[in-house]
Design a protein around this motif. Sequence first.
Motif, PDB file in Angstrom:
ATOM      1  N   GLN A 111       0.618  -0.873  -0.142  1.00 32.66           N
ATOM      2  CA  GLN A 111      -0.010  -0.108  -0.083  1.00 32.66           C
ATOM      3  C   GLN A 111       0.673   1.388  -0.076  1.00 32.66           C
ATOM      4  OE1 GLN A 111      -2.722   0.016   3.011  1.00 32.66           O
ATOM      5  NE2 GLN A 111      -3.038  -1.851   2.898  1.00 32.66           N
ATOM      6  N   SER A 112       2.354   1.004  -0.398  1.00 33.23           N
ATOM      7  CA  SER A 112       3.194   2.101  -0.096  1.00 33.23           C
ATOM      8  C   SER A 112       2.734   3.388  -0.786  1.00 33.23           C
ATOM      9  CB  SER A 112       4.707   1.788   0.724  1.00 33.23           C
ATOM     10  OG  SER A 112       5.521   2.858   0.421  1.00 33.23           O
ATOM     11  N   SER A 113       3.829   3.943  -0.899  1.00 41.30           N
ATOM     12  CA  SER A 113       3.730   4.861  -1.425  1.00 41.30           C
ATOM     13  C   SER A 113       5.066   4.973  -3.066  1.00 41.30           C
ATOM     14  CB  SER A 113       2.665   7.072  -2.090  1.00 41.30           C
ATOM     15  OG  SER A 113       4.033   6.922  -1.210  1.00 41.30           O
ATOM     16  N   ASP A 114       5.375   4.648  -1.747  1.00 43.79           N
ATOM     17  CA  ASP A 114       7.280   4.483  -2.693  1.00 43.79           C
ATOM     18  C   ASP A 114       7.246   3.061  -3.595  1.00 43.79           C
ATOM     19  OD1 ASP A 114      10.015   5.017  -2.451  1.00 43.79           O
ATOM     20  OD2 ASP A 114       9.813   2.895  -1.865  1.00 43.79           O
ATOM     21  N   MET A 115       7.996   3.330  -4.537  1.00 42.36           N
ATOM     22  CA  MET A 115       7.973   1.853  -5.199  1.00 42.36           C
ATOM     23  C   MET A 115       8.453   1.090  -4.719  1.00 42.36           C
ATOM     24  SD  MET A 115       8.073   2.383  -9.667  1.00 42.36           S
ATOM     25  CE  MET A 115      10.070   2.432  -8.841  1.00 42.36           C
ATOM     26  N   ALA A 116       9.573   1.357  -4.517  1.00 44.68           N
ATOM     27  CA  ALA A 116      10.801  -0.061  -4.059  1.00 44.68           C
ATOM     28  C   ALA A 116       9.627  -0.522  -3.039  1.00 44.68           C
ATOM     29  CB  ALA A 116      11.952   1.056  -3.619  1.00 44.68           C
ATOM     30  N   ALA A 117       9.733   0.173  -1.732  1.00 44.03           N
ATOM     31  CA  ALA A 117       8.830  -0.384  -0.789  1.00 44.03           C
ATOM     32  C   ALA A 117       7.736  -1.444  -1.477  1.00 44.03           C
ATOM     33  CB  ALA A 117       8.035   0.128   0.286  1.00 44.03           C
ATOM     34  N   ARG A 118       7.141  -1.392  -2.609  1.00 45.79           N
ATOM     35  CA  ARG A 118       5.832  -1.873  -3.390  1.00 45.79           C
ATOM     36  C   ARG A 118       6.729  -2.945  -3.526  1.00 45.79           C
ATOM     37  NH1 ARG A 118       3.682   2.611  -4.726  1.00 45.79           N
ATOM     38  NH2 ARG A 118       4.580   2.086  -7.648  1.00 45.79           N
ATOM     39  N   ALA A 119       7.897  -3.339  -4.368  1.00 49.79           N
ATOM     40  CA  ALA A 119       8.474  -4.456  -4.811  1.00 49.79           C
ATOM     41  C   ALA A 119       8.724  -5.240  -4.111  1.00 49.79           C
ATOM     42  CB  ALA A 119       9.770  -3.641  -5.617  1.00 49.79           C
ATOM     43  N   VAL A 120       9.347  -5.085  -2.761  1.00 49.00           N
ATOM     44  CA  VAL A 120       9.679  -5.790  -1.417  1.00 49.00           C
ATOM     45  C   VAL A 120       8.128  -5.942  -1.487  1.00 49.00           C
ATOM     46  CG1 VAL A 120      10.271  -5.542   0.762  1.00 49.00           C
ATOM     47  CG2 VAL A 120      11.252  -4.522  -1.002  1.00 49.00           C
ATOM     48  N   GLY A 121       7.165  -5.708  -1.174  1.00 50.91           N
ATOM     49  CA  GLY A 121       6.399  -5.938  -0.935  1.00 50.91           C
ATOM     50  C   GLY A 121       5.940  -7.294  -1.141  1.00 50.91           C
ATOM     51  N   ALA A 122       5.486  -7.372  -2.656  1.00 50.82           N
ATOM     52  CA  ALA A 122       5.240  -7.832  -3.733  1.00 50.82           C
ATOM     53  C   ALA A 122       6.209  -9.187  -3.772  1.00 50.82           C
ATOM     54  CB  ALA A 122       5.390  -7.604  -5.392  1.00 50.82           C
ATOM     55  N   GLU A 123       7.586  -9.111  -3.630  1.00 50.35           N
ATOM     56  CA  GLU A 123       8.371 -10.718  -3.523  1.00 50.35           C
ATOM     57  C   GLU A 123       8.159 -11.093  -1.907  1.00 50.35           C
ATOM     58  OE1 GLU A 123      11.182 -11.479  -5.209  1.00 50.35           O
ATOM     59  OE2 GLU A 123      11.217 -10.469  -6.171  1.00 50.35           O
ATOM     60  N   MET A 124       7.746 -10.749  -1.380  1.00 46.45           N
ATOM     61  CA  MET A 124       7.367 -11.123   0.170  1.00 46.45           C
ATOM     62  C   MET A 124       5.996 -11.747   0.077  1.00 46.45           C
ATOM     63  SD  MET A 124       7.901  -7.937   3.418  1.00 46.45           S
ATOM     64  CE  MET A 124       7.216  -9.882   4.637  1.00 46.45           C
ATOM     65  N   LYS A 125       5.399 -11.480  -0.472  1.00 47.28           N
ATOM     66  CA  LYS A 125       3.532 -12.230  -0.883  1.00 47.28           C
ATOM     67  C   LYS A 125       4.080 -13.239  -2.019  1.00 47.28           C
ATOM     68  CE  LYS A 125      -0.400 -11.664  -3.240  1.00 47.28           C
ATOM     69  NZ  LYS A 125      -1.855 -10.305  -3.831  1.00 47.28           N
ATOM     70  N   GLN A 126       5.133 -13.344  -3.010  1.00 48.62           N
ATOM     71  CA  GLN A 126       4.997 -14.190  -3.669  1.00 48.62           C
ATOM     72  C   GLN A 126       6.038 -15.628  -2.820  1.00 48.62           C
ATOM     73  OE1 GLN A 126       7.262 -12.815  -7.185  1.00 48.62           O
ATOM     74  NE2 GLN A 126       7.615 -15.219  -8.099  1.00 48.62           N
ATOM     75  N   ASN A 127       6.868 -15.156  -1.653  1.00 50.63           N
ATOM     76  CA  ASN A 127       7.196 -15.642  -0.822  1.00 50.63           C
ATOM     77  C   ASN A 127       6.556 -17.110  -0.218  1.00 50.63           C
ATOM     78  OD1 ASN A 127      10.041 -16.771  -0.508  1.00 50.63           O
ATOM     79  ND2 ASN A 127       9.584 -16.024   2.137  1.00 50.63           N
ATOM     80  N   LEU A 128       5.499 -15.789   0.042  1.00 52.27           N
ATOM     81  CA  LEU A 128       4.734 -16.657   1.874  1.00 52.27           C
ATOM     82  C   LEU A 128       3.686 -17.285   0.284  1.00 52.27           C
ATOM     83  CD1 LEU A 128       3.729 -13.131   3.252  1.00 52.27           C
ATOM     84  CD2 LEU A 128       4.414 -15.507   4.323  1.00 52.27           C
ATOM     85  N   GLU A 129       2.865 -16.791  -0.852  1.00 52.73           N
ATOM     86  CA  GLU A 129       2.332 -17.652  -1.126  1.00 52.73           C
ATOM     87  C   GLU A 129       3.041 -19.031  -1.342  1.00 52.73           C
ATOM     88  OE1 GLU A 129       0.953 -15.646  -4.324  1.00 52.73           O
ATOM     89  OE2 GLU A 129      -0.419 -14.467  -3.365  1.00 52.73           O
ATOM     90  N   ALA A 130       4.682 -19.365  -2.398  1.00 48.98           N
ATOM     91  CA  ALA A 130       5.203 -20.549  -2.068  1.00 48.98           C
ATOM     92  C   ALA A 130       5.158 -20.933  -1.522  1.00 48.98           C
ATOM     93  CB  ALA A 130       6.347 -19.710  -2.863  1.00 48.98           C
ATOM     94  N   ASN A 131       5.263 -20.389  -0.004  1.00 50.37           N
ATOM     95  CA  ASN A 131       5.892 -21.882   1.301  1.00 50.37           C
ATOM     96  C   ASN A 131       4.151 -22.126   1.826  1.00 50.37           C
ATOM     97  OD1 ASN A 131       8.311 -21.691   0.573  1.00 50.37           O
ATOM     98  ND2 ASN A 131       8.771 -19.494   1.790  1.00 50.37           N
ATOM     99  N   GLU A 132       2.858 -21.532   1.233  1.00 46.61           N
ATOM    100  CA  GLU A 132       1.830 -21.837   1.710  1.00 46.61           C
ATOM    101  C   GLU A 132       0.870 -23.307   0.872  1.00 46.61           C
ATOM    102  OE1 GLU A 132      -0.759 -18.522   1.178  1.00 46.61           O
ATOM    103  OE2 GLU A 132       0.116 -17.894   2.970  1.00 46.61           O
TER     104      GLU A 132
END
Length: 209
Positions: free
Chosen positions: A187-208
């Motif tokens: 939800q961040s306005s910072d593009m880099a922060a959103r990119a890290v959030g997307a990596e985290m989401k992908q990692n979480l989904e892969a481990n679920e």
Amino acid sequence: MYRPTAFQEDNVDKLIAFMRANSFATLVSIIDGVPYASHVPLVIAMQGDALKLIGHLAKQNPQSQVLGNELLAIFTGAHAYISPTLYERYESVPTWNYIAVHAYGIPKVIMLNESPESMNQMINEMIDTYEADYKSHWHSLSDGFREGMMNGIVGFEITVTRLEGKYKLSQNRSQVEQHNVSSMLLQSSDMAARAVGAEMKQNLEANEY
């Protein structure tokens, strides 16, 4: 690189994909006992089972004179501050999430006067990677101009002997906290922060699964 177990990433295909997506690297050598760094675009290529890093430095760059020694190439991507307020436990500390890959190897030096074929191949691989449409323009330039450009650089090809990946994406926190951090970053306005959030989401989904 300091790699706590939770953040270690050793999947070579995953690391190569990251390096290709973040190919503007930092090259680190030791010159007279002092670390020296250059920032350069690299071509990441697989040749059989060997991982190669291909690029060049200006001949006047002191680092080009020590390419016979082991070199470290650092690849980094998006990074983001993580607030302790996103954790379940009140007494927590701030941190930073990021991805980094370190590649080590001894470069093979490429000089125009010693190996014009290798120099031309290195230039063509750089053009193919970063601006394929420029190739016809490059080859239409006068021989004198192109040779002058190539005489001003030192090319190299590094066969990677050691590869280290670190994906610091809150894997040491609970699933709830990881989801909290990922959602906030997305939800961040910072593009880099959103990119890290997307990596985290992908990692979480892969481990679920």
